[in-house]
Scaffold this active site. Sequence first.
Site, short mmCIF file in Angstrom:
data_model
loop_
_atom_site.label_atom_id
_atom_site.label_comp_id
_atom_site.label_asym_id
_atom_site.label_seq_id
_atom_site.Cartn_x
_atom_site.Cartn_y
_atom_site.Cartn_z
N SER A 91 0.90 -1.14 -0.29
CA SER A 91 -0.03 -0.03 0.02
C SER A 91 0.84 1.16 -0.05
CB SER A 91 -0.98 0.01 1.29
OG SER A 91 -1.99 0.83 0.92
N ASN A 92 0.23 2.37 0.29
CA ASN A 92 1.28 3.67 0.22
C ASN A 92 0.61 4.44 1.55
OD1 ASN A 92 -0.91 5.55 -0.61
ND2 ASN A 92 -0.90 3.99 -2.47
#
Length: 227
Positions: free
Chosen positions: A33-34
Amino acid sequence: SAKQQPELSWQGITLSITAGPTREAIDPVRYISNQSSGKMGFALAAIAAQLGADVTLIAGPVPLATPAGVKRVDVISAEQMHQAALKAAQNSAIFIGCAAVADYRMAEIAVEKLKKTSDDALTLKLVKNPDIIASVAALSQQRPFTVGFAAETHNLIDYAKGKLTNKKLDMICANDVSDPAQGFNTEHNAVTMIWPNGELALPAQAKTELAKLILQQILQQYQMVEK
Ligand code: CTP
Ligand code: CA
């Protein structure tokens, strides 16, 4: 008396917004993810709803409350966001892609938890995710006025202009994320809004204040193009 300028109003305008990160599963307990917090997209949704827009917010996994009056569709992965966004976009006058969509996902998600091996290195095979905003902008029927965000650490304006052109967007908000005090995962942000024949720099300020100015600019361009 002088003729009044018509008030720009969001009343009755259908708007869909993607927000937050996407999460791409590696196995049942791990993901890619980020750092996106979703705050900018949620602020845009909240303000637009206050201004009378009919707002659908397609949200990645973020622990944020649903703004008052906003219809929320929760998604996890980019593929889920893609489906939800296309559906919402076809019923929207305006689409804002604020989400930090993961560019890649696992070629195959492991069904069972991956076990550590004796190897010192591990290679994951990733495949490209669909470009959600580009597919919205490419709709041949019921294409909404389409606005993107570009988060960059360098060559901000050039890269943002490239994305405006390549993704066939109507506008893009260029967002400098090289400064850790603004952009991802913070309360403040600054953007430069760019459209095919103009641009406007909006200075660093609280995301809710910035959201008002961004929405004002979007509505102005939208009404210019729709005329
Ligand atoms: N976007 C999207 N779907 C993707 C990737 C990006 O809809 N798979 C959208 C974002 O929501 C944003 C815009 O495209 O509105 C620009 O995202 P960004 O990550 O800056 O652009 P990319 O084309 O992915 O290029 P790169 O990450 O290499 O800079
Ligand atoms: Ca990207």
